[in-house]
Design an enzyme around this catalytic site. Structure first.
Site, PDB file in Angstrom:
ATOM      1  CB  SER A 295      -1.001   0.149   1.305  1.00 49.16           C
ATOM      2  OG  SER A 295      -1.384   1.382   1.316  1.00 49.16           O
TER       3      SER A 295
ATOM      4  CD  GLU B  47      -4.067  -6.220  -7.995  1.00 45.77           C
ATOM      5  OE1 GLU B  47      -3.026  -5.865  -7.491  1.00 45.77           O
ATOM      6  OE2 GLU B  47      -4.646  -6.578  -9.104  1.00 45.77           O
TER       7      GLU B  47
ATOM      8  CG  ASP C 195      -6.494  18.169 -20.437  1.00 42.81           C
ATOM      9  OD1 ASP C 195      -5.588  17.629 -20.546  1.00 42.81           O
ATOM     10  OD2 ASP C 195      -7.668  17.380 -20.306  1.00 42.81           O
TER      11      ASP C 195
ATOM     12  CB  THR D 113      -4.470  21.994 -14.403  1.00 40.81           C
ATOM     13  OG1 THR D 113      -4.248  20.871 -15.300  1.00 40.81           O
ATOM     14  CG2 THR D 113      -3.724  22.987 -14.977  1.00 40.81           C
TER      15      THR D 113
END
Ligand SMILES: *[C@@H]1O[C@H](CO)[C@@H](O)[C@H](O)[C@H]1NC(C)=O
Ligand SMILES: *[C@@H]1O[C@H](CO)[C@@H](O)[C@H](O)[C@H]1NC(C)=O
Ligand SMILES: *[C@@H]1O[C@H](CO)[C@@H](O)[C@H](O)[C@H]1NC(C)=O
Length: 721
Positions: A278, A462, A635, A640
């Site tokens: 994590s 994973e 963007d 932004t």
């Protein structure tokens, strides 16, 4: 044992054997925009059906690096997409398109790996298996087509950019960037094995540096194990998360001011054995009491929803920034100091394997088998990075009658499956579920790419920390037994097809989220160790195994359950593109400017918005009497954010607003700026129209400006061009 020793070994070799340069290869790098529909399509990652896209934080890209022998006799292709997972549907269409465009001979299933960073903030709907599309309202052509086209474009660009160059490797430790989110499972691995490692997640970053023969920088691949879940499940903005931000920083740094996606240098931040990691390094805590969660189950007061891990930052954006920056800084340092030369053949090996009944040799006399796919109870509990619903918890090895009964209404698992999957209590027997279409893959693509001593293992899921270490060890052993003593095995998950998680046998017994999501049963990892060791034998021999069973193709059966975007409307007296809330007249450097516009749905014409932008921050330039507005941010930029939301929804139309938030860099040149917004809207007769709108202009003034002073010193008037 960690990677440091191979570097030393290799350096001694170089000195003793007097090897000069590494080998010369043909190298190409390419990048393409894959942002996709920025509204109303569910995001893929947290499996939260109501987590729809609603704007853009960072644009998504497909990045490709091609490496060939000088005579192009052998090539391999490493593709990495800023999305949640690789998907077999993408591979099927990409290889079709490459064949159509005359590149199929050079780049094909065998030598081309298509992997993903695992951001949880990209649009979903590109999976042909129902387990991965029931939370994305089925299969979404508008997401999918853009992904396929983008991957192919990035391959074409890399192909067209090929030039002679060298590859270097380096490795170093990066701390404070990941934690283990399932310690009870990790701790069930044998202590003798755990003692070989300093940490419960891999802290080593491995990088490959690609440079032209003339010394020009071409590309970077970094492998580092960390979940890109810094942006949490409350986020609605398309974002490439911490991995994508690391790429953004590296590419901006190397590409000399070129807008994102348009520079030559490509920086891939691939994932590795990140399954139980994590990025939320402040760790889990109970959000009701602030105290610790229960260790075995990650619950507070019996609820998984109350146990949440937090990032190192003030909010999810800040955490994304920190975890992304950490990876960028370490990769840059390793890039600058990489001296280990890569030498040896370019190669690849590939085989499809049916994982539902894969023979796993336990010892000389005993062989067992993997199982048809199934998800365990703890899968539904989610993780501390994004808990699930209801009363599910991690570490459940029994299940319960209530949910078994509900499960049996959906699909009663066979006794064989239940026995094979034990000690996992089966919640969803996905390998036996075929309505409305097939729920889970059985046939997986297994693949290794080789560039000299670098062996890139592409795995279809994973892998947890320890599972990844074991797989790398298996492959390393084969290379060494065949005389390639300096082999550097790395692992990239989420490649080619997605089959959830892979834990070790011991971790599986604990049935945390990752064990419950290890779909082919407790011997899954051993099966893959066998499979990749076998592949490695072929690779070092430069021969090919039989291709295995054909890849599954259910593309004809796919359906979307999403409505197309509706007609766009505005209240009387305004037009789409008009300002709803304007900018202020002036902002300090380091401040935040924002403007809100009447808008159309960003889901319209997503293809036309590729390599374009919904947002431009424009700077005013004067030349004599004329003036010109020039885009300085769009963007794709970190500074932004483009938020899109519905304001009034009626049966036949939607009124919506686009809010643009611009974090003014603290070193932004003083001057006059404005915010531009553009997009498409749908008229009553169903046509799509382009629109644009502008905020009023505003001044950016000094950070430390005080009332009564001239806000803009005359020396810093807007530049002339
Ligand atoms: C997500 O992060 C935000 C801060 O950016 C926080 O307010 C929210 O509680 C977090 N949600 C979850 C589910 O982690
Ligand atoms: C995979 O193997 C199982 C068991 O041998 C078989 O029933 C199934 O049809 C195979 N699946 C595919 C897609 O080849
Ligand atoms: C092989 O493994 C099986 C199952 O774990 C075990 O029962 C058997 O004793 C083992 N045989 C040998 C020779 O180690």
């Amino acid at each position: 044992m960690s990677g440091r020793s191979w570097i030393i070994v290799l350096m001694c070799f170089c000195v003793k054997e007097g090897l000069g340069q590494g080998d010369l290869y043909l190298i190409g790098a390419g990048i393409a925009d894959i942002t996709g529909p920025a509204a109303d399509v569910p995001l893929m990652g947290y499996a939260k059906p109501d987590q729809y896209a609603g704007g853009i934080h960072l644009r998504l890209y497909s990045r490709t690096i091609i490496t060939c022998e000088l005579d192009e006799s052998n090539c391999n292709v490493f593709v990495n997409m800023d999305i949640a997972t690789g998907a077999s549907a993408i591979n099927i269409k990409v290889f079709e398109m490459l064949r159509d465009r005359g590149l199929g001979e050079l780049y094909n299933e065998k030598n081309t790996a298509i992997s993903a960073t695992h951001t949880h903030s990209g649009p979903g709907g590109y999976h042909q298996f129902f387990l991965f599309s029931f939370t994305t309202s089925g299969f979404q052509d508008d997401s999918f087509d853009i992904l396929v086209e983008g991957v192919v474009r990035s391959i074409e660009r890399a192909h067209n950019n090929k030039k002679e160059g060298y590859v270097y490797l380096n490795e170093g430790e990066l701390l404070d960037t990941s934690i283990n989110r399932s310690p009870p499972a990790y701790m069930n691995n044998p202590s003798s094995e755990r003692r070989r490692y300093d940490y419960d997640t891999d802290k080593d970053m491995t990088i490959a540096k690609f440079v032209g023969e003339d010394g020009t920088d071409i590309a970077l691949i970094s492998w580092y194990a960390v979940h890109p879940v810094s942006m949490n499940n409350s986020n609605h903005l398309i974002s490439s998360d911490n991995k994508g931000y690391a790429s953004y920083l590296f590419e901006q740094d190397m590409n000399d001011g070129a807008p994102m996606g348009q520079g030559d240098f490509v920086a891939i931040f691939a994932n590795a054995n990140h399954g139980d990691t994590s990025p939320n390094t402040a760790g889990p805590r109970c959000i009701d009491t602030g105290g610790p969660c229960r260790y075995q189950t990650s619950t507070c007061n019996d609820r998984a929803q109350l146990c949440i891990a937090f990032g190192p930052g003030e909010d999810m954006f800040d955490s994304t920034r920190i975890i992304g920056e950490n990876q960028y800084v370490k990769a840059k340092e390793l890039y600058n100091s990489a001296t280990t030369e890569v030498a040896g053949p370019v190669g690849s090996v590939y085989q499809n394997a049916n994982m539902t009944h894969y023979p796993v040799k336990i010892n000389e006399t005993y062989t067992t088998y993997t199982c048809a796919a199934a998800m365990g109870y703890s899968f539904a509990a989610g993780t501390v990075d994004g808990p699930g619903e209801f009363t599910f918890f991690q570490g459940d090895t029994t299940g319960n009658d209530l949910w078994d009964a509900i499960r049996d209404l959906i699909k009663k698992p066979s006794d064989e499956l239940i026995q094979c999957q034990a000690p996992k209590p089966v919640l969803l027997p996905t390998g036996e579920m075929f309505t409305p279409w097939t729920w889970a893959p059985a046939v997986v693509q297994t693949q290794i790419l080789r560039i000299g001593q670098l062996a890139i293992n592409l795995v279809p899921g994973e892998f947890t920390t320890m599972a990844g270490r074991r797989l790398r060890d298996s492959v390393r052993d084969v290379f060494r037994q065949n005389g390639v003593m300096n082999v550097v095995p790395v692992l990239t998950g989420l490649a080619n097809v997605y089959t959830d998680y892979v834990t070790t046998f011991e971790e599986y017994q604990i049935q945390r989220y990752e064990g419950a999501s290890t779909v082919f049963g407790q011997y899954t990892l051993q099966a893959y160790q066998q499979q990749y060791a076998m592949l490695a034998e072929f690779l070092v021999d430069n021969t090919s195994p039989d291709p295995g069973p054909p890849s599954e193709n259910y593309l004809d059966e796919q359906q979307s359950f999403l409505e197309p975007p509706s007609v766009d409307a505005v209240p009387k007296g305004v037009s789409i593109g008009d300002v709803y809330i304007d900018t202020d007249r002036r902002y300090r450097q380091g401040g935040v400017a924002s403007a809100t516009f009447w808008a159309g749905s960003p889901r319209h014409d997503a293809k036309a918005m590729i390599d374009s932008t919904f947002v431009s921050v424009e700077e005013l330039h004067h030349t004599g009497d004329t003036h010109l507005w020039i885009e300085v941010f769009n963007d794709a930029d970190w500074s932004t954010r483009f938020y899109w939301e519905k304001k009034v929804v009626t049966e036949d139309s939607t009124q919506s607003l686009a809010t643009i938030r611009f974090e003014i860099p603290s070193d932004m040149p003083l001057g006059t700026y404005r915010i531009r917004h553009q997009g498409f809207y749908k008229t009553k007769d169903g046509n799509l129209q382009h629109y644009e709108g502008f905020s009023s202009s505003f001044e950016v003034i000094r950070k430390n400006y005080k009332r009564g002073e001239s806000p803009i010193p005359t020396t810093a008037m807007p530049t002339t061009i």
